[in-house]
Design a protein around this motif. Structure first.
Motif, PDB file in Angstrom:
ATOM      1  N   GLN A  68       0.958  -1.137  -0.050  1.00 11.30           N
ATOM      2  CA  GLN A  68       0.001  -0.008   0.048  1.00 11.30           C
ATOM      3  C   GLN A  68       0.907   1.469   0.025  1.00 11.30           C
ATOM      4  N   LEU A 104      -5.391   6.170  -0.131  1.00  9.66           N
ATOM      5  CA  LEU A 104      -6.421   5.158   0.799  1.00  9.66           C
ATOM      6  C   LEU A 104      -6.921   5.825   1.988  1.00  9.66           C
ATOM      7  N   GLN A 140      -9.108  -3.826   1.933  1.00  7.81           N
ATOM      8  CA  GLN A 140      -9.068  -2.533   0.884  1.00  7.81           C
ATOM      9  C   GLN A 140      -8.381  -3.040  -0.281  1.00  7.81           C
TER      10      GLN A 140
END
Length: 323
Positions: free
Chosen positions: A8, A15, A47
């Motif tokens: 990420q 995000l 996610q």
């Protein structure tokens, strides 16, 4: 294996912003709805879908406001389908927590699903994101068709491999495909590139589902065979292949166990042992890696950067995860 927190990093800020916007997109003037949507958000998944949207947008153009709306649209419609699925399956648990229908009963759960669906539609229409809406609603349509196709074929308990792949393409892969297509479209990509990213996501989604099917023939944390698909009378790729390797009488015997004795732990264990003895696990794993490689091959058409690296790591995560 890569950790999601590591994957990420290039989009961590996006995000974080998305989290706030997604919560806002679910807001309601009805206190009961707000309590339920707050409960849903608190128990969100990994996610992965927004990650596919953001990485695809960055790879194909730029991450912008439309990208955030596309990610929210995907999550709203996906969450709506999960709430409805739990009602259809009479499931009381979702990701280790009580499902919405378990806490607030079926009638409210159905209405909450409808509310989330409407929120996604209104978000897109209000901002004139008709291209994103078309992509995602087509995926939801395919997910419904895939579920019904599986129900129809499961009654016969004799699903061919081609039907299996059509079911998982519609049920699972279509959503990940829509994430990647949405990301590309929101980033300003041409239609040919959007289609290429849709194909990429479809390959990833198929590999992801095969990995899930392989898990079902493993062992849980206390040493018991899992076999949830068997208990639900679902015929998946490892079992399909194994059934093709044996005589008609043995095939009938195994199908009978799945059809009529799926609640018997010893019979479930027998089916799992049968699949392992007849090469079902190895065959399914090889198919999974084939789809993984097809996804990688598509990514080689794009320049090497953090977004491409992020997608490559996500693909590896889907096939190398241990749960």
């Amino acid at each position: 294996m890569f950790k999601l927190s590591e994957i990420q990093k290039p989009i961590a800020n996006e995000l974080a912003i998305f989290e706030d916007k997604f919560k806002e997109s679910m807001r309601s003037s009805v206190p009961l709805l707000d309590r339920i949507t707050h409960y849903i958000v608190k128990r969100k998944g990994k996610q992965m879908r927004p990650m596919f949207v953001f990485f695809s947008a960055g790879l194909c153009g730029s991450i912008n406001e439309a990208t955030h709306r596309g990610a929210a649209l995907v999550e709203l419609l996906h969450t709506a389908t999960l709430v409805h699925d739990d009602v259809v399956d009479n499931a009381n648990v979702r990701r280790g927590f009580f499902s919405v229908n378990a806490l607030w009963k079926n009638k409210i759960a159905v209405l909450v699903g409808d509310f989330l669906l409407a929120k996604g539609l209104s978000l897109s229409i209000r901002n004139h994101d008709f291209n994103l809406l078309e992509i995602v609603t087509h995926a939801v349509e395919q997910m419904s068709e895939g579920e019904l196709l599986q129900i129809e074929k499961a009654r016969r308990m004799d699903i061919e491999e081609a039907v299996y792949f059509e079911v998982i393409r519609q049920k699972t892969a279509s959503l990940i495909a829509s994430c990647c297509a949405c990301g590309a479209a929101s980033g300003g990509a041409e239609e040919s590139t959007v289609e290429l990213m849709r194909q990429f996501g479809e390959n990833v989604g198929i590999a992801f589902q095969i990995k899930d099917d392989l898990f079902d023939f493993g062992i849980d944390d206390v040493g018991k065979p899992l076999g949830n698909d068997i208990k639900e009378k679902k015929i998946t790729l490892p079992l399909i292949y194994a059934l093709q390797q044996v005589s008609k009488s043995e095939k009938r015997h195994i199908i009978n166990l799945v059809k009529n004795h799926s609640e018997d732990a010893k019979k479930v264990h027998e089916v799992i042992a049968f699949v392992k003895a007849n090469g079902g696990m190895e065959y399914a794993a090889s198919k999974m890696l084939t789809y993984q490689q097809e996804a990688f091959d598509i990514l080689t058409r794009f320049p090497v950067n953090d977004y491409r690296n992020g997608l490559e790591q996500l693909v590896r995560y889907t096939t190398e995860r241990n749960k």
